[in-house]
Write a protein that holds these residues in place. Sequence first.
Motif, PDB file in Angstrom:
ATOM      1  N   UNK A 132       0.791  -1.222   0.000  1.00  0.00           N
ATOM      2  CA  UNK A 132       0.000   0.000   0.000  1.00  0.00           C
ATOM      3  C   UNK A 132       0.824   1.273   0.000  1.00  0.00           C
ATOM      4  N   UNK A 133       2.011   1.245  -0.636  1.00  0.00           N
ATOM      5  CA  UNK A 133       2.849   2.444  -0.678  1.00  0.00           C
ATOM      6  C   UNK A 133       2.854   3.010  -2.096  1.00  0.00           C
ATOM      7  N   UNK A 134       2.978   4.334  -2.232  1.00  0.00           N
ATOM      8  CA  UNK A 134       3.086   4.925  -3.566  1.00  0.00           C
ATOM      9  C   UNK A 134       4.446   4.632  -4.175  1.00  0.00           C
ATOM     10  N   UNK A 135       4.524   4.676  -5.495  1.00  0.00           N
ATOM     11  CA  UNK A 135       5.795   4.447  -6.176  1.00  0.00           C
ATOM     12  C   UNK A 135       5.905   5.357  -7.389  1.00  0.00           C
ATOM     13  N   UNK A 300       4.597  14.819  -2.894  1.00  0.00           N
ATOM     14  CA  UNK A 300       3.211  15.237  -3.129  1.00  0.00           C
ATOM     15  C   UNK A 300       2.249  14.081  -2.886  1.00  0.00           C
ATOM     16  N   UNK A 301       2.615  12.899  -3.368  1.00  0.00           N
ATOM     17  CA  UNK A 301       1.758  11.730  -3.155  1.00  0.00           C
ATOM     18  C   UNK A 301       1.622  11.426  -1.656  1.00  0.00           C
ATOM     19  N   UNK A 302       2.732  11.528  -0.942  1.00  0.00           N
ATOM     20  CA  UNK A 302       2.712  11.216   0.490  1.00  0.00           C
ATOM     21  C   UNK A 302       1.875  12.219   1.284  1.00  0.00           C
ATOM     22  N   UNK A 303       1.741  13.424   0.734  1.00  0.00           N
ATOM     23  CA  UNK A 303       0.913  14.421   1.417  1.00  0.00           C
ATOM     24  C   UNK A 303      -0.527  14.430   0.921  1.00  0.00           C
ATOM     25  N   UNK A 304      -0.863  13.464   0.055  1.00  0.00           N
ATOM     26  CA  UNK A 304      -2.236  13.322  -0.401  1.00  0.00           C
ATOM     27  C   UNK A 304      -2.610  14.175  -1.588  1.00  0.00           C
ATOM     28  N   UNK A 305      -1.636  14.788  -2.245  1.00  0.00           N
ATOM     29  CA  UNK A 305      -1.926  15.635  -3.398  1.00  0.00           C
ATOM     30  C   UNK A 305      -2.057  14.794  -4.673  1.00  0.00           C
ATOM     31  N   UNK A 306      -2.824  15.317  -5.631  1.00  0.00           N
ATOM     32  CA  UNK A 306      -2.947  14.658  -6.931  1.00  0.00           C
ATOM     33  C   UNK A 306      -1.704  14.956  -7.754  1.00  0.00           C
TER      34      UNK A 306
END
Length: 328
Positions: A132-135, A300-306
């Motif tokens: 469940x981590x962004x990449x 940005x992804x980790x802070x919930x931004x598109x």
Amino acid sequence: MARAAGVSLATASRALAETPLVRADTRERVRAAAAMLGYVPHGAARALATRRSRTVGAVFPPVDNPIFAAATQALAHELAASGYTLLLATHEFDPAAELEVTRTLLARAVDGLVLVGLDHDPELYRLISQAGVPYELMWSIDGGGFHPCVGVAHRLASVRATQYLLDLGHREFAVLAGRTAHNDRIRERLAGVREALAARGIELRAERVAEADFTLASARRAFGELLARAPGFTALICGNDVLAIGALAECSARAIAVPSAMSILGFDDIDMAEGVTPALTTVRVPAAEMGRRAAVRMLARLSGQAVAQIEELPATLVVRASTGPAPA
């Protein structure tokens, strides 16, 4: 530490966690006490409490390649500016090894992952999804739009570089490629040469393509093999600058004049490309900017931004002294 700052344990904990519930003067008092006592927060405990480790994992091919070194440094610097630490793992263009080191990074609870290129074991994506981590993928552009990526259009850049040599009158070409297995960037660069030549009615003969490891010694050997088995070419296009510099060295050893007898073109524009003699014509890949943008996108992804799924950076031809008109 709490006693030294004159606050409760709960207040000290909240102050170190940077919560807005603690007054600024109290927070500064706690920080001063922590510094005086040499206190270092327990990272694992903080990660459990916040569900963030403040680390990002990156899996790169060998970073002794200058192009990867520049990107890694920029990636780490940009992450550090936001309080994140880069955990770096490497592999030798080996999907199985890449899978194992990725598994290790995920076991260390990294908050996100940065990978290079499009060639990965399908199991790797399953692991990332399960965690469940962004990449982010660097270097390549996913034509299907399935993966978030920041990179350059290698085939198009290669087409344009080949067209430049064609416009100089060259008709006999050879390619000194890197290893194409598990390396989509090298395959795309080779495909771009073929495409540009085919558009002018020229076939790139199989015996005029050689693969080599990304070392000067390997490049010199492979270039020598090309000269032995398929002589007569006047333009050599290389999969990266290390290979091109190796070919330049072999030309010097064999008294082959560059560019009057042989034009040589590289790819990447590492620092050394401008410093060799003759200075190398090459395609500039903005490696440091790519590393920086990968970090910005990850943060940005980790802070919930598109974040846009695909970000393409320019790859531009840099003409120097190693290329010239085809010999008469």
